[in-house]
Design an enzyme around this catalytic site. Structure first.
Site, short mmCIF file in Angstrom:
data_model
loop_
_atom_site.label_atom_id
_atom_site.label_comp_id
_atom_site.label_asym_id
_atom_site.label_seq_id
_atom_site.Cartn_x
_atom_site.Cartn_y
_atom_site.Cartn_z
CD GLN A 53 51.61 42.48 23.42
OE1 GLN A 53 51.53 43.70 23.60
NE2 GLN A 53 52.41 41.71 24.12
CG HIS B 255 50.32 48.37 23.27
ND1 HIS B 255 49.35 47.81 22.47
CD2 HIS B 255 51.05 47.34 23.74
CE1 HIS B 255 49.48 46.50 22.46
NE2 HIS B 255 50.51 46.18 23.23
CB CYS C 288 46.37 48.94 19.07
SG CYS C 288 45.65 50.58 19.26
CD GLU C 289 40.86 44.60 17.14
OE1 GLU C 289 41.11 44.05 16.06
OE2 GLU C 289 40.11 44.11 18.00
CG HIS C 290 41.15 48.61 21.05
ND1 HIS C 290 41.95 47.86 21.90
CD2 HIS C 290 40.12 47.80 20.70
CE1 HIS C 290 41.41 46.67 22.07
NE2 HIS C 290 40.31 46.60 21.35
CG HIS C 291 43.57 53.70 20.72
ND1 HIS C 291 43.81 52.60 21.51
CD2 HIS C 291 42.72 54.50 21.43
CE1 HIS C 291 43.15 52.71 22.65
NE2 HIS C 291 42.48 53.85 22.62
CB CYS D 277 46.90 53.45 22.30
SG CYS D 277 47.00 51.73 22.77
ZN LIG Z 1 45.25 50.99 21.47
#
Ligand SMILES: [Zn+2]
Length: 235
Positions: free
Chosen positions: A162, A190, A121-124, A192
């Site tokens: 996603q 996920h 995931c690009e956030h975490h 995260c």
């Molecule tokens: Zn994430």
């Protein structure tokens, strides 16, 4: 109608091509070895060194000692793993399709379900993993079945959300085949959400992208959903 179940343990039934050579094996960090490696572009060497330095900083940040024995090679290993897990940036649709498009005059639904996928995931930058189901209704042209898994693999090996991954796979199939319709469903869990944040193991996310007849005709869409109905099992 064609239905294929993808059972490959590596996320598809396609063998992995080592796009990224063993960079970390080739390049030792400057601290250990200061000999330039002529077989790698200077830019990659520099990039690898910056990545290993960053991992060392991370280790220090969490209170670890990057010089203790167990961690000595960790920065290189992490950098190498990251290179592999994001190797999809270095691929293009053209590369992976490589001309494997055939004019078969086939116009029934083609579905490859249960394509294992692993992404970050690009956030975490934490993993999310699950299954993709990719269907299309050809307009004469079909693509080698393994290529659908390769498309999923290429976009998965980038930093993703996603929803975008799902849309990109659908758009890629639309672009290469111009079929009557494309349907993509991704079911994923996920890390995260599981390991941090709301800490909900067992939660999973479903996203879908419908193009053409799958978007326009409820019957076609229902047929697709009936064909992919199953109990997901991620572990
Ligand atoms: Zn994430």
């Amino acid at each position: 109608m064609t239905i294929v179940r993808s059972n490959g343990s590596n996320g598809s039934n396609v063998s992995q091509s080592p796009l990224i050579p063993d960079l970390a094996d080739v390049i030792k960090s400057k601290k250990e070895q200061n000999i330039p490696k002529p077989d790698l572009p200077e830019e990659s060497q520099e990039q690898m060194e910056r990545m290993t330095d960053a991992v060392r900083t991370l280790l220090e940040g969490v209170g670890e000692d990057p010089e203790r024995e167990g961690l000595l090679k960790t920065p290189q290993r992490v950098a190498k793993a990251m290179q592999f897990l994001t190797s999809g940036y270095k691929q293009s649709l053209e590369d992976i399709i490589n001309g494997a498009i055939f004019d078969e005059g086939h116009d029934e639904m083609v579905l490859v379900r249960d394509i294992n996928l692993f992404s970050l995931c690009e956030h975490h930058m934490l993993p999310f993993m699950g299954k993709a189901h990719v269907a299309y209704i050809p307009n004469q042209k079909v693509v080698g079945l393994s290529k659908l898994a390769r498309i999923v693999e290429m976009y998965s090996r980038r930093l993703q959300v996603q929803e975008r991954l799902t849309r990109q796979v659908a758009e890629a199939v639309q672009e290469i085949l111009e079929p009557k319709g494309v349907a993509v469903v991704i079911e994923a869990t996920h890390m995260c959400m599981v390991m941090r944040g709301v800490q909900k193991p067992g939660s999973w996310t479903v996203t879908s992208a419908m193009v053409g007849v799958f978007e326009q005709e409820q019957k076609t869409r229902e047929e697709f959903f009936n064909l992919i109905r199953h109990q997901p099992a991620f572990f």
